[in-house]
Design a protein around this motif. Structure first.
Motif, mmCIF file in Angstrom:
data_model
loop_
_atom_site.group_PDB
_atom_site.id
_atom_site.type_symbol
_atom_site.label_atom_id
_atom_site.label_comp_id
_atom_site.label_asym_id
_atom_site.label_seq_id
_atom_site.Cartn_x
_atom_site.Cartn_y
_atom_site.Cartn_z
ATOM 1 N N LYS A 21 -75.149 -33.287 10.106
ATOM 2 C CA LYS A 21 -76.213 -32.431 10.653
ATOM 3 C C LYS A 21 -76.626 -33.050 11.972
ATOM 4 N N PHE A 31 -79.656 -39.104 6.315
ATOM 5 C CA PHE A 31 -78.346 -39.471 5.748
ATOM 6 C C PHE A 31 -77.259 -39.384 6.814
ATOM 7 N N SER A 65 -64.433 -29.627 -0.119
ATOM 8 C CA SER A 65 -64.334 -30.940 -0.764
ATOM 9 C C SER A 65 -64.931 -30.924 -2.173
ATOM 10 N N ASN A 66 -65.472 -29.782 -2.582
ATOM 11 C CA ASN A 66 -66.201 -29.721 -3.855
ATOM 12 C C ASN A 66 -67.273 -30.810 -3.898
ATOM 13 N N TRP A 67 -68.030 -30.864 -2.772
ATOM 14 C CA TRP A 67 -69.085 -31.877 -2.620
ATOM 15 C C TRP A 67 -70.305 -31.162 -2.064
ATOM 16 N N PRO A 68 -71.465 -31.284 -2.713
ATOM 17 C CA PRO A 68 -72.578 -30.382 -2.393
ATOM 18 C C PRO A 68 -73.382 -30.718 -1.160
ATOM 19 N N THR A 69 -73.120 -31.852 -0.519
ATOM 20 C CA THR A 69 -74.005 -32.212 0.590
ATOM 21 C C THR A 69 -73.219 -32.617 1.834
ATOM 22 N N PHE A 79 -60.853 -36.768 2.055
ATOM 23 C CA PHE A 79 -62.304 -36.866 1.899
ATOM 24 C C PHE A 79 -62.642 -38.265 1.373
ATOM 25 N N VAL A 80 -63.482 -39.005 2.122
ATOM 26 C CA VAL A 80 -63.836 -40.380 1.724
ATOM 27 C C VAL A 80 -65.138 -40.391 0.937
ATOM 28 N N GLY A 81 -66.099 -39.567 1.363
ATOM 29 C CA GLY A 81 -67.357 -39.496 0.629
ATOM 30 C C GLY A 81 -68.529 -39.161 1.539
ATOM 31 N N ASP A 84 -73.693 -42.233 0.464
ATOM 32 C CA ASP A 84 -73.670 -43.206 -0.645
ATOM 33 C C ASP A 84 -72.381 -44.013 -0.686
ATOM 34 N N ILE A 85 -71.273 -43.247 -0.752
ATOM 35 C CA ILE A 85 -69.965 -43.896 -0.924
ATOM 36 C C ILE A 85 -69.587 -44.635 0.356
ATOM 37 N N GLU A 88 -71.335 -47.934 0.181
ATOM 38 C CA GLU A 88 -70.719 -48.851 -0.779
ATOM 39 C C GLU A 88 -69.396 -49.395 -0.227
#
Lengths: 106, 80
Positions: A21, A31, A65-69, A79-81, A84-85, A88
Motif C-alpha cells: 500500500k 505493515f 496467492s490465497n493470502w488475505p492481506t 510468494f515469500v509471505g 510476519d514471515i 521471521e
C-alpha cells in the motif's frame, strides 16, 4: 490478459517485487512500511506495486496467492509471505540469502 | 471485533487448535497451536489459519492478524 495472468507474468519477470500500500517513499500502512525497511536492510534491489492505485490488483493479488492481506513479497516468481514471515525470515538470515542468491544470478 | 470472538472463531473452525488473541480492535496478534501445522511450511501454516477466517479478513472486520504458529511439540519446546 486477465488480472491473474498479468500478475503471474509480472512476478516471473521481476526478480524481487513487493505488492504494497503506497510506495517505498510513502508507505500507506505500517505493515507495508516495515516490509520496505526489511528489504532495504537486505540491500535488495526490488520493485514495488502500489495496490491502492488499482483495485483490480488489490483484490487480484489476494486471490493469486490465497493470502488475505498486503504487503506481499515475491522472489523469483514465488510468494515469500507478508510482513510476519518476512520479519521471521529476515531475523534468521534466510531472507537476505534468498535475495542475494537471486541478485547474484542476475 | 473482539479478541475473544476471533479466538472462538479459529478454535471452532480449526480442529483441535488452541488460540490466544491480543489486539486493539482492528489489528490483532494470535498464537495458534495445532498439530495440523506439522510438516507444513510457514506460508501453508498461516494460510490454514487465514482460510478459516476468510470472510472476516475480506470484509475488514479483522484488518490485520499477525500470526505465530506452533504444533504442540514446538510449543512445548519453546515454552519448557
Amino acid at each position: 490478459m486477465d488480472i491473474q495472468q498479468r500478475i503471474a507474468a509480472f512476478v516471473e519477470e521481476v526478480p524481487v517485487v513487493l505488492f504494497m500500500k503506497g510506495d517505498r517513499m510513502f508507505p500507506q500502512c505500517g505493515f507495508s512500511g516495515k516490509a520496505i525497511q526489511i528489504l532495504d536492510a537486505c540491500e535488495a534491489e526490488y520493485e514495488t506495486v502500489n495496490v491502492l492505485s488499482e483495485d483490480e490488483v488489490r483484490q487480484g493479488i489476494k486471490e493469486f496467492s490465497n493470502w488475505p492481506t498486503v504487503p506481499q513479497l515475491y522472489v523469483a516468481g514465488q510468494f515469500v509471505g507478508g510482513t510476519d514471515i518476512m520479519t521471521e525470515l529476515y531475523e534468521n538470515g534466510e531472507l537476505k540469502q534468498v535475495i542475494d542468491a537471486i541478485q547474484d544470478s542476475e | 471485533m473482539e479478541c475473544e470472538v476471533i479466538k472462538q472463531l479459529i478454535e471452532g473452525r480449526l480442529a483441535e487448535s488452541e488460540v490466544e488473541v491480543t489486539g486493539d480492535g482492528r489489528h490483532f496478534e494470535a498464537t495458534v497451536i495445532c498439530d495440523e501445522f506439522a510438516g507444513k511450511g510457514l506460508i501453508q501454516q498461516h494460510q490454514l489459519v487465514y482460510g478459516v477466517i476468510k470472510a472476516e479478513m475480506a470484509d475488514d472486520s479483522i484488518h490485520a492478524l499477525s500470526l505465530k504458529t506452533f504444533t504442540r511439540e514446538t510449543w512445548q519446546r519453546a515454552n519448557p
